[in-house]
Design a protein around this motif. Sequence first.
Motif, short mmCIF file in Angstrom:
data_model
loop_
_atom_site.label_atom_id
_atom_site.label_comp_id
_atom_site.label_asym_id
_atom_site.label_seq_id
_atom_site.Cartn_x
_atom_site.Cartn_y
_atom_site.Cartn_z
N UNK A 96 25.38 86.45 41.79
CA UNK A 96 24.43 86.09 40.75
C UNK A 96 23.03 86.60 41.08
N UNK A 97 22.66 86.44 42.34
CA UNK A 97 21.33 86.86 42.79
C UNK A 97 21.18 88.37 42.69
N UNK A 98 22.22 89.03 43.11
CA UNK A 98 22.22 90.49 43.07
C UNK A 98 21.99 90.97 41.63
N UNK A 99 22.63 90.28 40.71
CA UNK A 99 22.51 90.64 39.30
C UNK A 99 21.07 90.46 38.82
N UNK A 100 20.42 89.41 39.28
CA UNK A 100 19.03 89.17 38.89
C UNK A 100 18.13 90.27 39.45
N UNK A 101 18.33 90.61 40.71
CA UNK A 101 17.53 91.66 41.34
C UNK A 101 17.72 92.98 40.58
N UNK A 133 20.51 88.92 48.32
CA UNK A 133 20.82 90.27 47.84
C UNK A 133 21.17 91.18 49.01
N UNK A 181 16.27 84.96 46.97
CA UNK A 181 16.76 86.04 46.12
C UNK A 181 17.00 87.32 46.92
N UNK A 228 30.70 80.28 49.88
CA UNK A 228 29.76 79.68 48.92
C UNK A 228 28.59 80.63 48.69
N UNK A 267 16.93 77.53 45.62
CA UNK A 267 17.51 78.87 45.51
C UNK A 267 16.69 79.77 44.59
N UNK A 268 15.73 79.19 43.89
CA UNK A 268 14.77 80.03 43.18
C UNK A 268 13.78 80.49 44.23
N UNK A 317 29.41 83.69 46.58
CA UNK A 317 29.48 83.44 45.14
C UNK A 317 28.08 83.43 44.53
N UNK A 318 27.12 82.92 45.29
CA UNK A 318 25.74 82.92 44.82
C UNK A 318 25.14 84.32 44.90
N UNK A 368 18.66 93.29 37.52
CA UNK A 368 18.04 93.12 36.20
C UNK A 368 16.55 93.45 36.27
#
Lengths: 152, 152
Positions: B121-126, B44, B40, B114, B34-35, B117-118, B128
């Motif tokens: 988190x991914x959206x938040x990283x993008x 997103x 990602x 599922x 998932x990395x 939910x991921x 960021x």
Amino acid sequence: MARTTTAAQQKAQAKVEYDAFLAACPSRELLERISGKWVMLILSALGSGPYRPDADCATGGPRPMRYSELSRQLAGVSQKMLTQTLRSLERDGIVTRTVTPTVPVTVTYELTDLGLSLHHLMRAIKTWAQTHMDDVLTHRETYDGRAATRSP
Amino acid sequence: MARTTTAAQQKAQAKVEYDAFLAACPSRELLERISGKWVMLILSALGSGPYRPDADCATGGPRPMRYSELSRQLAGVSQKMLTQTLRSLERDGIVTRTVTPTVPVTVTYELTDLGLSLHHLMRAIKTWAQTHMDDVLTHRETYDGRAATRSP
DNA sequence: CAGTATCCAGCTAGATACTG
DNA sequence: CAGTATCTAGCTGGATACTG
């Protein structure tokens, strides 16, 4: 404009100068850098600090970790990858590198404020992977099972 | 045991069956999967849905996207990488693949619960990466500048 | 201790061509 | 449209040896 939009949301909207969906956008390159298991694991480790029961964890700040501590906690990481990843994180202002001229030399890495904000997100991803491992494993069995019966 | 520990924290502690810090743990492999930029970006994109002003976005559910829509939104992705990444996400139960037998065939991808939910988190990283791009760029200049003056 | 330097196997991912 | 198949350049990352 919908009047349900908050001030914070409008600010976020206006802030979209970068778009990682675009191949040429610098943020795409940044996203690539921070993707990858070692960044993920280093940042997860650094923000949580080393296993030190004697330390006052309640201060809440990110605690520094030594090179050797990191290398121990991130089982399987090579020196090359650890150093290389730490360097790029330092260059991007995500961690700081402090050299203490003891003998032998002591080097500690610590999250910056920027790094700490990313740490929270990374930590969540790592936790997600651990929490949903069983679900994923179950899905894989189903998927692989179906693929097998489809071609007898 | 510190009595400051909440019930939620204790539950979280008990849940640690997997630890991505360990090289042999399956969650380490999941974290690697998932990395990576394509997961990602796909996640997103999928959770946010395609750019459809006519659609009712307020329903909040993840909306399906066609293969071609994804390939258009993720500028620069090759067919191979897109297909390959989508397959692995399907196998892991993160997206579903639906084939509609039109002529020509229509294939849509949609986040599972599922996956959703991921996605968050991914959206938040993008986000960021896009938000802090300027900070990172500034740090890089400082870092590269210092490195240059250090070796004249 | 905390690196640096070098070599190289292997995987990644792009380009290209073809298909139901 | 939505793939599959193949070939390959090149980068990733591991192993190993050496150093202030």
